[in-house]
Design an enzyme around this catalytic site. Structure first.
Site, PDB file in Angstrom:
ATOM      1  N   GLY A   1      -3.758  -2.775   1.502  1.00 53.45           N
ATOM      2  CA  GLY A   1      -2.997  -2.473   0.291  1.00 53.45           C
ATOM      3  C   GLY A   1      -2.448  -1.059   0.316  1.00 53.45           C
ATOM      4  O   GLY A   1      -1.315  -0.806  -0.114  1.00 53.45           O
ATOM      5  N   THR A   2      -3.228  -0.135   0.832  1.00 54.14           N
ATOM      6  CA  THR A   2      -2.795   1.273   0.870  1.00 54.14           C
ATOM      7  C   THR A   2      -1.529   1.410   1.715  1.00 54.14           C
ATOM      8  O   THR A   2      -0.580   2.100   1.327  1.00 54.14           O
ATOM      9  CB  THR A   2      -3.929   2.153   1.446  1.00 54.14           C
ATOM     10  OG1 THR A   2      -5.096   1.961   0.641  1.00 54.14           O
ATOM     11  CG2 THR A   2      -3.543   3.613   1.466  1.00 54.14           C
TER      12      THR A   2
ATOM     13  N   ASN B   1      -7.746  -1.631 -11.379  1.00 53.70           N
ATOM     14  CA  ASN B   1      -8.945  -1.979 -10.630  1.00 53.70           C
ATOM     15  C   ASN B   1     -10.238  -1.664 -11.382  1.00 53.70           C
ATOM     16  O   ASN B   1     -11.262  -2.292 -11.140  1.00 53.70           O
ATOM     17  CB  ASN B   1      -8.949  -1.275  -9.262  1.00 53.70           C
ATOM     18  CG  ASN B   1      -8.547   0.166  -9.345  1.00 53.70           C
ATOM     19  OD1 ASN B   1      -7.435   0.493  -9.758  1.00 53.70           O
ATOM     20  ND2 ASN B   1      -9.452   1.067  -8.973  1.00 53.70           N
TER      21      ASN B   1
ATOM     22  N   GLN C   1      -4.991  -5.953  -7.136  1.00 47.66           N
ATOM     23  CA  GLN C   1      -6.055  -6.608  -7.914  1.00 47.66           C
ATOM     24  C   GLN C   1      -5.566  -7.867  -8.631  1.00 47.66           C
ATOM     25  O   GLN C   1      -6.374  -8.612  -9.175  1.00 47.66           O
ATOM     26  CB  GLN C   1      -6.640  -5.630  -8.949  1.00 47.66           C
ATOM     27  CG  GLN C   1      -7.392  -4.469  -8.348  1.00 47.66           C
ATOM     28  CD  GLN C   1      -8.694  -4.876  -7.644  1.00 47.66           C
ATOM     29  OE1 GLN C   1      -9.186  -6.006  -7.788  1.00 47.66           O
ATOM     30  NE2 GLN C   1      -9.251  -3.962  -6.869  1.00 47.66           N
TER      31      GLN C   1
ATOM     32  N   SER D   1      -3.517  -7.164  -0.853  1.00 50.85           N
ATOM     33  CA  SER D   1      -4.505  -6.826   0.172  1.00 50.85           C
ATOM     34  C   SER D   1      -5.456  -7.996   0.377  1.00 50.85           C
ATOM     35  O   SER D   1      -5.991  -8.543  -0.599  1.00 50.85           O
ATOM     36  CB  SER D   1      -5.282  -5.590  -0.281  1.00 50.85           C
ATOM     37  OG  SER D   1      -6.322  -5.316   0.625  1.00 50.85           O
ATOM     38  N   GLY D   2      -5.705  -8.353   1.659  1.00 49.69           N
ATOM     39  CA  GLY D   2      -6.506  -9.527   1.973  1.00 49.69           C
ATOM     40  C   GLY D   2      -7.927  -9.483   1.435  1.00 49.69           C
ATOM     41  O   GLY D   2      -8.425 -10.457   0.872  1.00 49.69           O
ATOM     42  N   HIS D   3      -8.575  -8.317   1.573  1.00 46.74           N
ATOM     43  CA  HIS D   3     -10.022  -8.316   1.282  1.00 46.74           C
ATOM     44  C   HIS D   3     -10.348  -8.374  -0.208  1.00 46.74           C
ATOM     45  O   HIS D   3     -11.510  -8.445  -0.585  1.00 46.74           O
ATOM     46  CB  HIS D   3     -10.710  -7.117   1.956  1.00 46.74           C
ATOM     47  CG  HIS D   3     -10.440  -5.776   1.359  1.00 46.74           C
ATOM     48  ND1 HIS D   3     -11.410  -5.069   0.682  1.00 46.74           N
ATOM     49  CD2 HIS D   3      -9.334  -5.004   1.333  1.00 46.74           C
ATOM     50  CE1 HIS D   3     -10.910  -3.905   0.278  1.00 46.74           C
ATOM     51  NE2 HIS D   3      -9.657  -3.849   0.664  1.00 46.74           N
TER      52      HIS D   3
ATOM     53  N   THR E   1       1.526  -4.577  16.980  1.00 41.35           N
ATOM     54  CA  THR E   1       1.122  -5.975  17.178  1.00 41.35           C
ATOM     55  C   THR E   1       0.314  -6.453  15.976  1.00 41.35           C
ATOM     56  O   THR E   1      -0.577  -5.755  15.501  1.00 41.35           O
ATOM     57  CB  THR E   1       0.285  -6.103  18.471  1.00 41.35           C
ATOM     58  OG1 THR E   1       1.094  -5.630  19.547  1.00 41.35           O
ATOM     59  CG2 THR E   1      -0.127  -7.539  18.743  1.00 41.35           C
TER      60      THR E   1
ATOM     61  N   CYS F   1     -18.976  11.362  -7.965  1.00 39.56           N
ATOM     62  CA  CYS F   1     -19.627  12.641  -7.723  1.00 39.56           C
ATOM     63  C   CYS F   1     -18.698  13.520  -6.886  1.00 39.56           C
ATOM     64  O   CYS F   1     -18.420  13.217  -5.738  1.00 39.56           O
ATOM     65  CB  CYS F   1     -20.921  12.403  -6.964  1.00 39.56           C
ATOM     66  SG  CYS F   1     -22.026  13.777  -7.067  1.00 39.56           S
TER      67      CYS F   1
HETATM   68  N1  PLP Z   1      -4.536  -0.712  -5.101  1.00 36.81           N
HETATM   69  C1  PLP Z   1      -5.524  -1.141  -5.892  1.00 36.81           C
HETATM   70  C2  PLP Z   1      -5.231  -1.431  -7.332  1.00 36.81           C
HETATM   71  C3  PLP Z   1      -6.817  -1.302  -5.385  1.00 36.81           C
HETATM   72  O1  PLP Z   1      -7.795  -1.722  -6.183  1.00 36.81           O
HETATM   73  C4  PLP Z   1      -7.043  -1.015  -4.020  1.00 36.81           C
HETATM   74  C5  PLP Z   1      -8.396  -1.125  -3.456  1.00 36.81           C
HETATM   75  O2  PLP Z   1      -9.388  -0.986  -4.166  1.00 36.81           O
HETATM   76  C6  PLP Z   1      -5.963  -0.601  -3.224  1.00 36.81           C
HETATM   77  C7  PLP Z   1      -4.715  -0.458  -3.803  1.00 36.81           C
HETATM   78  C8  PLP Z   1      -6.130  -0.295  -1.783  1.00 36.81           C
HETATM   79  O3  PLP Z   1      -6.277  -1.485  -1.050  1.00 36.81           O
HETATM   80  P1  PLP Z   1      -6.855  -1.435   0.445  1.00 36.81           P
HETATM   81  O4  PLP Z   1      -8.333  -1.216   0.319  1.00 36.81           O
HETATM   82  O5  PLP Z   1      -6.545  -2.766   1.018  1.00 36.81           O
HETATM   83  O6  PLP Z   1      -6.175  -0.335   1.136  1.00 36.81           O
END
Ligand code: PLP
Length: 391
Positions: free
Chosen positions: A71-72, A150, A178, A198-200, A236, A324
């Protein structure tokens, strides 16, 4: 003791059918999808199928999907592409409650000379649409607003916001990391130009994501290299991850409605049970317009991190709304933006559920959390002072 995993906004379990779909790509099907030979070509066909599965979940067409690593990366690629496409425009509009994948990037861009407007939210985490409207200027290159938060699960009206941006000729990106797989999304019915997933977060593996780019949107690649992804993302492809993401999207599309009903029912049972049994507790965010799986609850006069440590003794996984930093506990930027009082924000816990949670698990959590909070409050000078004042 069994792990009770209520931290699904951090990451999710890979669904067994997803794992099964992925496995051959680590062994027999290890070809490179860009190769000319048929051994690689069959992997290329699997990627095509995965692209269609991802597109189908969000009402897009397959050639609007670019596979990424997370996602990032998708967020970075979208925002940087817009700035590249409109080099004369130096203004970015976003919100105060974005994930660091957007927030840290725009801070970094601000240092490089871009002007950034962060739209505020109200005390329920809802976007200030009036401030949004007036923030858009002819100098705005891109709007980036998250679909679902999130921490609180609160949804932003991104479809309405995208329409406003479109009328002003401004590109609109949404971080839907999310939201995808948890709420229905139909890109065919929105003006959103780019969307990150994002897949995970939806029961696929870590290390794979996607960026939707609407047909006709000016796009320049973030990773420059080979001509994979039609020249839109060099490198790739993560073939097993992509095949798994496709399967996860197919499952989400098939099962979303019944799964949401079940997950929401468990979330509501957890939330209502905790609010009822624990005094001085409250939900953060708009309870009427949020993801079905998320609740952020504040327990006044206790530290979130201490709660997590005691929950961990019962193998209950959740996360806190404080972090923290340099030895001091700071409430999250999301809770601060919502103006949650410090005594509440410090003791906030996010529970995020998935289809793999059961009623028995929720009963167990409802049984354990009140004792944890009572124990910690017994040690808290603030709680005891408060009680003395009240009595
Ligand atoms: N954007 C949101 C709203 C998220 O909750 C997250 C991950 O927690 C991300 C982006 C980043 O996703 P990734 O962990 O796949 O880079």
């Amino acid at each position: 003791m069994k792990t009770i995993y209520l931290d699904n906004n951090a990451t999710t379990q890979v669904a067994p059918p997803v794992l099964e779909a992925m496995l051959p790509y680590f062994s027999q099907l290890y070809g490179n999808p860009s190769s000319m030979h048929s051994f690689g070509g069959q992997v290329g066909r699997s990627l095509r199928q995965a692209r269609e599965q991802v597109a189908a979940l969000i009402g897009a067409s397959a050639d609007e999907i670019i596979f990424t690593s997370c996602g990032t990366e998708s967020d970075n690629a979208a925002i940087r592409s817009a700035l590249h496409a409109y080099p004369d425009k130096r203004h970015i509009v976003t919100s105060r409650v974005e994930h660091p994948a957007v927030r840290s990037l725009v801070s970094h861009l601000a240092v490089q000379g871009y002007r950034v407007t962060e739209i505020p939210v109200d005390n329920l985490g809802r976007l200030d649409m009036d401030r949004y409207r007036v923030s858009l200027t002819p100098d705005t290159a891109i709007v980036s607003l998250m679909w679902a938060n999130n921490e609180t699960g609160v949804l932003f009206p991104v479809e309405e916001a995208a329409e406003i941006a479109e009328n002003r000729g401004i590109l609109f990106h949404t971080d839907a990391v999310q939201a995808v797989g948890k709420i229905p999304i139909n890109m065919g019915k929105t003006s959103i130009d780019m969307l990150s997933l994002s897949g995970h977060k939806l029961h696929a593996a870590k290390g794979v994501g996607a960026l939707y780019v609407r047909k006709g949107t000016k796009f320049s690649p973030f990773l420059i290299g080979g001509h994979q992804e039609k020249g839109r993302r060099g490198g790739t492809e993560n073939t097993s991850g992509i095949v798994g993401l496709g399967k996860a999207c197919e499952l989400a599309a098939q099962n979303m409605q019944p799964e949401n009903t079940k997950v929401k029912q468990l979330r509501d049972k957890l939330e209502n049970g905790l609010l009822k049994s624990i005094p001085n507790s409250r939900v953060n965010g708009d309870r009427s317009w949020r993801l079905p799986n998320t609740t952020s609850i504040s327990f006044e006069f206790v530290e979130g991190e201490a709660i997590l440590l005691l929950l961990d003794e019962f193998h209950i996984c959740a996360s806190s709304g404080s972090a923290c930093t340099s030895g001091s506990l700071q409430p999250s930027h999301v809770l601060r933006a919502m103006g949650v009082p410090f005594t509440m924000a410090h003791g906030s816990i996010r529970f995020s559920l998935s289809i793999y949670n059961t009623e028995d698990e929720i009963d167990f959590v409802l049984d354990k959390v009140p004792g944890v909070i009572e124990k910690l409050r017994g040690l808290s000078p603030y709680w005891n002072v408060d009680k003395m004042v009240c009595s």
